[in-house]
Design a protein around this motif. Structure first.
Motif, PDB file in Angstrom:
ATOM      1  N   MET A   1       0.853  -1.217   0.092  1.00 28.50           N
ATOM      2  CA  MET A   1      -0.013  -0.150   0.041  1.00 28.50           C
ATOM      3  C   MET A   1       0.802   1.283  -0.154  1.00 28.50           C
ATOM      4  O   MET A   1       1.747   1.242   0.887  1.00 28.50           O
ATOM      5  N   SER A   2       0.685   2.098  -0.891  1.00 26.89           N
ATOM      6  CA  SER A   2       1.520   3.305  -0.915  1.00 26.89           C
ATOM      7  C   SER A   2       1.019   4.698  -0.835  1.00 26.89           C
ATOM      8  O   SER A   2       1.437   5.683  -0.912  1.00 26.89           O
ATOM      9  N   ARG A   3      -0.604   4.631  -1.134  1.00 29.31           N
ATOM     10  CA  ARG A   3      -1.225   5.743  -1.090  1.00 29.31           C
ATOM     11  C   ARG A   3      -2.838   5.716  -0.462  1.00 29.31           C
ATOM     12  O   ARG A   3      -3.264   4.518  -0.744  1.00 29.31           O
ATOM     13  N   ILE A   4      -3.118   6.451   0.445  1.00 27.79           N
ATOM     14  CA  ILE A   4      -4.489   6.280   0.659  1.00 27.79           C
ATOM     15  C   ILE A   4      -5.289   7.648   0.741  1.00 27.79           C
ATOM     16  O   ILE A   4      -4.498   8.636   1.115  1.00 27.79           O
ATOM     17  N   GLU A   5      -6.312   7.613   0.039  1.00 27.31           N
ATOM     18  CA  GLU A   5      -7.094   9.022  -0.232  1.00 27.31           C
ATOM     19  C   GLU A   5      -8.707   8.818   0.419  1.00 27.31           C
ATOM     20  O   GLU A   5      -9.041   8.014   0.071  1.00 27.31           O
ATOM     21  N   THR A   6      -9.043   9.860   1.121  1.00 24.93           N
ATOM     22  CA  THR A   6     -10.134   9.871   1.650  1.00 24.93           C
ATOM     23  C   THR A   6     -11.026  10.941   0.944  1.00 24.93           C
ATOM     24  O   THR A   6     -10.589  11.991   1.139  1.00 24.93           O
ATOM     25  N   ILE A   7     -12.187  10.920   0.462  1.00 21.23           N
ATOM     26  CA  ILE A   7     -12.948  11.762  -0.376  1.00 21.23           C
ATOM     27  C   ILE A   7     -14.373  11.312   0.302  1.00 21.23           C
ATOM     28  O   ILE A   7     -15.029  10.367  -0.189  1.00 21.23           O
ATOM     29  N   GLY A   8     -15.048  12.299   0.992  1.00 23.00           N
ATOM     30  CA  GLY A   8     -16.337  12.127   1.540  1.00 23.00           C
ATOM     31  C   GLY A   8     -16.188  10.769   2.329  1.00 23.00           C
ATOM     32  O   GLY A   8     -15.668  10.389   2.923  1.00 23.00           O
ATOM     33  N   ASN A   9     -17.282   9.860   2.034  1.00 25.81           N
ATOM     34  CA  ASN A   9     -17.618   8.587   2.473  1.00 25.81           C
ATOM     35  C   ASN A   9     -16.469   7.465   1.681  1.00 25.81           C
ATOM     36  O   ASN A   9     -16.875   6.163   2.092  1.00 25.81           O
ATOM     37  N   CYS A  10     -15.649   7.958   0.823  1.00 25.27           N
ATOM     38  CA  CYS A  10     -15.006   7.062  -0.105  1.00 25.27           C
ATOM     39  C   CYS A  10     -13.405   6.916   0.543  1.00 25.27           C
ATOM     40  O   CYS A  10     -13.084   8.005   0.596  1.00 25.27           O
ATOM     41  N   THR A  11     -12.994   5.745   0.936  1.00 23.31           N
ATOM     42  CA  THR A  11     -11.448   5.681   1.032  1.00 23.31           C
ATOM     43  C   THR A  11     -10.992   4.844   0.025  1.00 23.31           C
ATOM     44  O   THR A  11     -11.541   3.728  -0.545  1.00 23.31           O
ATOM     45  N   LEU A  12     -10.098   5.446  -0.826  1.00 24.69           N
ATOM     46  CA  LEU A  12      -9.486   4.808  -1.792  1.00 24.69           C
ATOM     47  C   LEU A  12      -7.754   4.439  -1.381  1.00 24.69           C
ATOM     48  O   LEU A  12      -7.192   5.108  -0.787  1.00 24.69           O
ATOM     49  N   TYR A  13      -7.452   2.997  -1.914  1.00 25.87           N
ATOM     50  CA  TYR A  13      -6.294   2.687  -1.530  1.00 25.87           C
ATOM     51  C   TYR A  13      -5.447   2.425  -3.028  1.00 25.87           C
ATOM     52  O   TYR A  13      -5.882   1.670  -3.962  1.00 25.87           O
ATOM     53  N   LEU A  14      -4.386   2.849  -3.182  1.00 26.06           N
ATOM     54  CA  LEU A  14      -3.272   2.506  -4.337  1.00 26.06           C
ATOM     55  C   LEU A  14      -2.431   1.162  -3.686  1.00 26.06           C
ATOM     56  O   LEU A  14      -1.715   1.496  -2.641  1.00 26.06           O
ATOM     57  N   GLY A  15      -2.665   0.189  -4.515  1.00 29.08           N
ATOM     58  CA  GLY A  15      -1.834  -1.022  -3.966  1.00 29.08           C
ATOM     59  C   GLY A  15      -2.607  -2.286  -4.618  1.00 29.08           C
ATOM     60  O   GLY A  15      -3.601  -2.335  -5.263  1.00 29.08           O
ATOM     61  N   ASP A  16      -2.227  -3.516  -4.259  1.00 31.46           N
ATOM     62  CA  ASP A  16      -2.735  -4.785  -4.741  1.00 31.46           C
ATOM     63  C   ASP A  16      -3.824  -5.122  -3.442  1.00 31.46           C
ATOM     64  O   ASP A  16      -3.624  -5.114  -2.381  1.00 31.46           O
ATOM     65  N   CYS A  17      -4.948  -5.686  -4.097  1.00 31.26           N
ATOM     66  CA  CYS A  17      -5.978  -6.073  -3.062  1.00 31.26           C
ATOM     67  C   CYS A  17      -5.934  -7.127  -2.329  1.00 31.26           C
ATOM     68  O   CYS A  17      -6.281  -7.312  -1.032  1.00 31.26           O
ATOM     69  N   ARG A  18      -4.994  -8.159  -2.578  1.00 30.49           N
ATOM     70  CA  ARG A  18      -4.588  -9.014  -2.007  1.00 30.49           C
ATOM     71  C   ARG A  18      -3.834  -9.010  -0.557  1.00 30.49           C
ATOM     72  O   ARG A  18      -3.947  -9.450   0.488  1.00 30.49           O
ATOM     73  N   GLU A  19      -3.037  -7.655  -0.874  1.00 30.95           N
ATOM     74  CA  GLU A  19      -2.428  -7.212   0.543  1.00 30.95           C
ATOM     75  C   GLU A  19      -3.309  -6.300   1.517  1.00 30.95           C
ATOM     76  O   GLU A  19      -3.208  -6.394   2.646  1.00 30.95           O
ATOM     77  N   ILE A  20      -4.110  -5.309   0.757  1.00 34.28           N
ATOM     78  CA  ILE A  20      -5.097  -4.448   1.315  1.00 34.28           C
ATOM     79  C   ILE A  20      -6.313  -4.976   2.079  1.00 34.28           C
ATOM     80  O   ILE A  20      -6.606  -4.832   3.218  1.00 34.28           O
ATOM     81  N   LEU A  21      -6.928  -5.802   1.323  1.00 32.57           N
ATOM     82  CA  LEU A  21      -8.337  -6.424   1.725  1.00 32.57           C
ATOM     83  C   LEU A  21      -8.307  -6.937   3.086  1.00 32.57           C
ATOM     84  O   LEU A  21      -9.065  -6.578   4.193  1.00 32.57           O
ATOM     85  N   PRO A  22      -7.197  -7.829   3.534  1.00 36.89           N
ATOM     86  CA  PRO A  22      -7.213  -8.377   4.778  1.00 36.89           C
ATOM     87  C   PRO A  22      -7.029  -7.452   5.767  1.00 36.89           C
ATOM     88  O   PRO A  22      -7.378  -7.650   7.193  1.00 36.89           O
ATOM     89  N   LEU A  23      -6.884  -6.184   5.565  1.00 30.14           N
ATOM     90  CA  LEU A  23      -6.468  -5.271   6.727  1.00 30.14           C
ATOM     91  C   LEU A  23      -7.967  -4.352   6.856  1.00 30.14           C
ATOM     92  O   LEU A  23      -7.873  -3.517   7.706  1.00 30.14           O
ATOM     93  N   LEU A  24      -8.836  -4.505   6.062  1.00 30.10           N
ATOM     94  CA  LEU A  24      -9.971  -3.901   6.017  1.00 30.10           C
ATOM     95  C   LEU A  24     -10.944  -4.562   6.732  1.00 30.10           C
ATOM     96  O   LEU A  24     -11.196  -5.539   6.911  1.00 30.10           O
ATOM     97  N   ALA A  25     -12.282  -3.711   7.260  1.00 30.49           N
ATOM     98  CA  ALA A  25     -13.345  -4.396   7.733  1.00 30.49           C
ATOM     99  C   ALA A  25     -14.189  -4.991   6.680  1.00 30.49           C
ATOM    100  O   ALA A  25     -14.069  -4.523   5.501  1.00 30.49           O
ATOM    101  N   ARG A  26     -14.993  -5.854   7.239  1.00 29.44           N
ATOM    102  CA  ARG A  26     -15.972  -6.546   6.334  1.00 29.44           C
ATOM    103  C   ARG A  26     -16.939  -5.438   5.777  1.00 29.44           C
ATOM    104  O   ARG A  26     -17.477  -4.681   6.454  1.00 29.44           O
ATOM    105  N   VAL A  27     -17.473  -5.720   4.543  1.00 28.10           N
ATOM    106  CA  VAL A  27     -18.583  -4.917   3.947  1.00 28.10           C
ATOM    107  C   VAL A  27     -19.862  -5.459   3.691  1.00 28.10           C
ATOM    108  O   VAL A  27     -19.667  -6.907   3.694  1.00 28.10           O
ATOM    109  N   ASP A  28     -20.736  -4.948   3.171  1.00 29.22           N
ATOM    110  CA  ASP A  28     -21.975  -5.592   3.012  1.00 29.22           C
ATOM    111  C   ASP A  28     -22.046  -6.238   1.549  1.00 29.22           C
ATOM    112  O   ASP A  28     -22.677  -7.052   1.285  1.00 29.22           O
TER     113      ASP A  28
END
Length: 233
Positions: A1-28
């Motif tokens: 993960m090299s960059r995180i941007e928060t815009i309103g209720n959106c959080t965007l991550y620059l990186g590989d989903c295999r590395e980032i998804l396990p770090l995030l809370a579950r979604v609907d």
């Protein structure tokens, strides 16, 4: 993960989903359009010059829009799907027909009719399909989207990714999800259409994109969506 941007209720991550998804809370809901593995970025019909011999002629030749890249050289992998499937109880995955060996049998099928009429013969697909478990029947969204001829998002700079979907399509998908759906993730953010739809519909969104070029485009489009809301508030 090299960059995180928060815009309103959106959080965007620059990186590989295999590395980032396990770090995030579950979604609907996971609503995404992953790489299909058909190397479409080098195809004559997307991002290159090709003939249009269809009855509805859009011009003598297509214009080269995108630089050659390898973003679709490999499709969604079993490893990626194992991570993604743990993130949410509901999924809508566009291009499911190309990914059946990874996704398995679909509970239901969503279709997007891009031409909305018969007899339109050109080099582009007439319909796209999504694999889903949000329903057990087939449903179709009819929305014209053929080159410069579109039912929405008119303008020269609308299409900023080779497989960019209409915002209206992603909003339709969100409407199909259970009414309790408040949080959404797209592990293959691309140019950010899912994020724009979530911004428009008041959903909390988490997007991941590995290509800096498309990450920047997604940030800009989502910022514009929120700016438009403030303008009309």
């Amino acid at each position: 993960m090299s960059r995180i941007e928060t815009i309103g209720n959106c959080t965007l991550y620059l990186g590989d989903c295999r590395e980032i998804l396990p770090l995030l809370a579950r979604v609907d809901l996971v609503l995404t359009d992953p790489p299909y593995g058909i190397d479409i970025a080098k195809a004559a019909t997307v991002g290159a010059t090709g003939r249009n011999n269809g009855r509805h002629k859009l011009g003598a030749r297509f214009v080269t829009e995108y630089a050659v890249s390898d973003w679709d050289k490999k499709g969604l992998s079993a490893e990626q799907w194992a991570v993604i499937s743990q993130v949410a109880p509901h999924w809508i995955v566009w291009g499911g027909n190309h990914l059946a060996d990874v996704l398995g049998k679909s509970a239901g099928v969503l279709a997007w009719d891009k031409k909305c009429q018969n007899g339109w013969d050109d080099t582009f697909s007439e319909i796209e399909f999504a694999w889903t478990n949000v329903m057990t029947r087939a449903k179709c969204f009819r929305h014209l989207w053929a080159g410069a001829i579109r039912a929405s998002e008119q303008g020269a700079n609308v299409r900023q990714h080779p497989t960019q979907k209409p915002i209206a399509l992603m909003e339709w998908c969100l409407d199909l999800a259970p009414k309790t759906t408040l949080t959404v993730s797209d592990p293959f953010l691309g140019s950010g259409t899912t994020g724009v739809a979530c911004a428009n519909m008041g959903k909390t969104f988490y997007g991941i994109e590995r290509e800096p070029k498309y990450f920047d485009i997604a940030c800009k489009r989502i910022e514009q969506a929120y700016a438009q809301q403030r303008l009309f508030a």
